[in-house]
Design an enzyme around this catalytic site. Structure first.
Site, short mmCIF file in Angstrom:
data_model
loop_
_atom_site.label_atom_id
_atom_site.label_comp_id
_atom_site.label_asym_id
_atom_site.label_seq_id
_atom_site.Cartn_x
_atom_site.Cartn_y
_atom_site.Cartn_z
N HIS A 140 0.82 -1.22 0.00
CA HIS A 140 0.00 0.00 0.00
C HIS A 140 0.86 1.27 0.00
O HIS A 140 0.36 2.34 -0.31
CB HIS A 140 -1.07 -0.02 1.10
CG HIS A 140 -0.61 0.25 2.50
ND1 HIS A 140 -0.32 -0.74 3.40
CD2 HIS A 140 -0.43 1.41 3.16
CE1 HIS A 140 0.03 -0.20 4.56
NE2 HIS A 140 -0.02 1.10 4.44
N ASP A 180 1.13 -7.73 2.19
CA ASP A 180 1.27 -6.29 1.96
C ASP A 180 2.73 -5.86 1.84
O ASP A 180 3.29 -5.23 2.73
CB ASP A 180 0.57 -5.54 3.10
CG ASP A 180 0.27 -4.09 2.74
OD1 ASP A 180 0.85 -3.59 1.77
OD2 ASP A 180 -0.55 -3.47 3.45
N SER A 220 3.91 2.32 8.33
CA SER A 220 3.66 1.33 7.29
C SER A 220 4.94 1.00 6.55
O SER A 220 5.64 1.91 6.10
CB SER A 220 2.63 1.86 6.30
OG SER A 220 1.35 1.71 6.83
N1 ARG Z 1 -4.60 0.43 7.27
C1 ARG Z 1 -3.33 0.49 6.59
C2 ARG Z 1 -2.51 1.64 7.06
O1 ARG Z 1 -3.03 2.68 7.39
C3 ARG Z 1 -3.49 0.65 5.12
C4 ARG Z 1 -3.99 -0.52 4.45
C5 ARG Z 1 -4.33 -0.24 3.01
N2 ARG Z 1 -5.34 -1.17 2.59
C6 ARG Z 1 -6.61 -0.87 2.30
N3 ARG Z 1 -7.46 -1.84 2.15
N4 ARG Z 1 -7.03 0.37 2.16
O2 ARG Z 1 -1.30 1.60 7.04
#
Ligand code: ARG
Length: 721
Positions: free
Chosen positions: A84, A220, A652
């Site tokens: 992501h 991811d 992330s």
């Molecule tokens: N929740 C994750 C973060 O803020 C991002 C994941 C992205 N995936 C998604 N399905 N939007 O780092």
């Protein structure tokens, strides 16, 4: 019995003193924090964690693309980060013919790597304390005057420590709510190339349904490489550039781990507010979060409606959609958890204690009455602000139209700069805007948000004359159809979509032509209303809130001077330590510490938007073809795991390290039960969700057929018995 009782009490206390809360500055770890890390299991010296003279782990941890973390994993500048985090770059490298977002991509040689324009990597060179210099400049001042002096001092320090010619960038960060100032000095590299990514059905498996949730089965990750000039200097993209020779890179462990093992995460957490007030919590729960969620709901619905119809639109809107959806779910969950854990009451209690202590202490005793006043003054306009940002300017067209204000200012000579230059910039921006624009969904967004503003925002705050004239031309303001007609007319006649009209304006910019453009007029009606009447309230609130926050923090530190504290996250390098750990989200429910391939297959829904899988993955999984990546304990491929580490957005892509500092995973999410974590860390429920490095390597090696990438890594394997 009694002995057991005492043992349990000690255990609980022991746990408390070493609670895993905290995003620590690696520079200022201090003996206490370091010794807690060692007690938890760390096997490295302080120098190995952070040193400015010798290569240390900090040299392998980078800011990736300005909002994520990445880590260097080979002697040739190979970067691991999240899928992501690389999403926009992967989408930008894709076309309908070569859809890397959909199909995945692996460079089989360096020649096949794809330049990722706009991406950069920042390496931390050093951190220095500049508190004295900043404090001396601000002396005894407070409020807006203080803020201005601090800003000037910070700018001067940034300039002094930066050197553009060497691509060195310095950023002062205000820690402990402006009670300490550190300058972070970075080396920036701009030649970044895409090396690999799994298909989206792996990299985003589970989509928004599973986002922010455990159990989780998402691969991811994505892979990039940093390049430098032949002379070893940072460089913009050039075909002559060579892979970076890093100071340090992380070894990668495929030995595995078990529940309870030590885990440590380095990275760049973006922001927390652990000393948020009860007023702030209430403001979020009552106004800010629900407004944002309501407006994003609508925007997402319209975008998704078009994305699912057409793969080209899907590719075009996917990055923006993912961003909007990510924090839509976050803020919804944040409110729910703040309520569930009674954070408002918890804050009230802490504030009560502070008020007791502050009695009779000038500088501290009036903090809370003043804070209450600041919120009371601001509150009536706060919803209006969210409706502008998330509603009116949530339309990409209207957002772009607002940028044309610069041209208007230049034309009516209000200091907007040279119109020729302004138009050059706007032409470039328009080009970008048109590439990412989907007119159908955007028109629906304009209609809906214009109506929502009318219905939900205090009539006294509406832009004067705007809705009256809308009514005059398009009909009843209570009817949806009125706003649809209005939006259709706006989209049909704005020069922004019309090359002939735009080019004529560009050749001969004229204020009257601009002002009569309906998209520009729409943007300006709302923007000028805000700028003229409400912005000053916002500015005052921010100044007051910051100043009171600084004083509150200062007081808290005086109240309990011995306590070891970590500063709130400020997108500066932090380290957090804890354990791999299972948890119980609800009575009688146990969540294991790891998810496996078995669960990936259980979630598989053929052809589904979020839960589809590549045929080859299913084939390999059914054959249990996991090679050296198999987890012996689970007799399966571990895909993800959870730890107690304290992290937040910005982390992330962060490296998850074992006690020896070897890479065991990449952090990519937080769990639903702890979505209140920006404001309060919960020792029972807080978990970081990580993709297991063995799954990453399996995806590259077996699924992706790219052993060339595996061969670059320094693998730490189980010792043969
Ligand atoms: N929740 C994750 C973060 O803020 C991002 C994941 C992205 N995936 C998604 N399905 N939007 O780092």
């Amino acid at each position: 019995m009694k002995k057991i009782f005492i043992a349990i009490v000690l255990l609980v206390f022991g746990f408390r003193t070493f609670a895993d809360e905290g995003m620590w500055l690696p520079l200022l770890l201090g003996e206490q924090v370091y010794s807690n890390m060692v007690k938890k299991g760390l096997k490295l010296t302080k120098e190995q964690l952070y040193s400015i003279n010798k290569a240390s782990i900090k040299d392998a941890v980078i800011i990736f693309g300005g909002g994520c973390t990445g880590e260097i994993v080979s002697s040739e500048g190979l970067i691991f980060t999240n899928h992501h985090c690389g999403y926009e770059a992967i989408a930008a490298a894709s076309s309908i013919q070569h859809n890397y977002l959909h199909d995945g991509f692996y460079a089989k040689s360096k020649q096949e790597e794809i330049p990722a324009q706009g991406l950069y990597a920042d390496f931390l060179l050093k951190i220095e304390d500049v508190t004295k210099e900043v404090e001396d400049s601000a002396k005894e001042l407070s409020g807006a005057e203080r803020a201005a002096k601090v800003q000037a001092a910070v700018t001067a320090i940034n300039t002094r420590y930066s050197d553009e010619t060497k691509s060195i960038i310095a950023k002062v960060s205000a820690l402990f709510k402006g009670n300490q100032f550190l300058v972070f000095v970075y080396q920036r590299y701009n030649d970044i190339r895409l090396v690999g990514a799994p298909p989206e059905s792996v990299g985003k498996f589970g989509g928004d349904t599973d986002n922010w949730e455990w159990p989780r089965h998402t691969g991811d990750f994505s892979i990039f490489r940093v390049y430098m000039s032949k002379e070893g200097k940072p460089s913009n993209y050039s075909p002559d550039d060579v892979p970076l020779k890093p100071k340090y890179y992380l070894p990668v462990s495929i030995k595995g781990f078990k529940d309870g093992d030590y885990a440590m995460i380095y990275g760049y957490p973006g922001g927390t507010n652990r000393y948020e007030t009860s007023y702030g919590v209430k403001q979020k729960i009552d106004i800010d979060n629900p407004s944002l969620v309501t407006l994003r709901d609508v925007r997402l619905k319209f975008m998704f409606g078009q994305m699912k119809k057409d793969p080209a639109v899907k590719l075009q809107l996917a990055p923006e959609y993912a961003n909007v959806a990510n924090y839509w779910k976050f803020y919804d969950g944040e409110s729910k958890q703040l309520i569930k854990y009674h954070i408002y009451d918890q804050k009230k209690n802490e504030e009560e204690k502070f008020r007791e202590w502050a009695k009779g202490k000038p500088g501290f005793e009036n903090i809370f009455p003043e804070w209450a006043k600041a919120y009371d003054t601001w509150r009536p306009y706060s919803k209006h602000r969210v409706y502008l940002i998330e509603g009116i300017f949530g339309s990409p067209l209207i957002d772009f139209a607002a940028a044309l204000q610069q041209a208007e200012m230049a034309l009516v000579k209000q200091g907007g700069g040279d119109i020729k230059k302004v138009m050059e910039e706007l032409n470039a921006e328009r080009k970008k805007f048109l590439e990412s624009e989907n007119k159908i969904s955007d028109e629906e967004i304009v209609a809906a948000t214009t109506m929502m503003f009318y219905n939900d925002i205090d009539k006294n705050q509406h832009p004067i004359g705007f809705y009256e004239s809308l009514k005059g031309s398009f009909g009843n303001l209570k009817e949806e159809s009125t706003y649809k007609k209005y939006a259709a007319a706006l989209f049909g006649s704005t020069m922004i979509f019309d090359d002939a009209k735009w080019n004529a304006f560009n050749a001969n910019p004229d204020a009257a032509v601009l002002q009569s453009d309906p998209a520009f007029a729409h943007a300006m009606a709302f923007l000028k209303n805000w700028q003229g009447k409400y912005f000053s309230f916002y500015k005052q609130f921010v100044t007051d809130n910051n100043e009171l926050g600084r004083l509150y923090m200062k007081g808290i530190m005086q109240m309990d001077p011995k306590k070891t504290r970590y500063p709130d996250a400020t997108f500066t390098m932090r380290v957090s330590y804890g354990n791999v750990k299972s948890y119980s989200p609800l009575d009688a429910v146990h969540y294991d510490y790891a998810c496996t391939m078995k669960g990936v297959l259980e979630k598989y829904v053929p052809g589904d938007y979020e839960f589809d899988l590549p045929a080859k993955l299913i084939e390999l999984a059914n054959k249990k073809d996991f090679g050296q990546y198999l987890d012996k304990q689970k007799n399966d491929l571990v895909v993800t795991f959870i730890t107690t580490n304290d992290i937040t957005g910005g982390n992330s892509g962060s490296p998850v390290l074992n006690a020896n500092g070897e890479l065991i995973g990449l952090a990519f999410d937080g769990n639903y039960e702890a979505l209140s974590h920006k404001i309060a860390y919960d020792a029972m429920y807080n978990r970081t969700i990580c993709v297991d490095i063995r799954y990453v390597l399996w995806c590259i090696d077996k699924l992706g057929g790219a052993p060339n990438i595996i061969n670059e890594l320094k693998l730490v394997k189980p010792t043969a018995k």
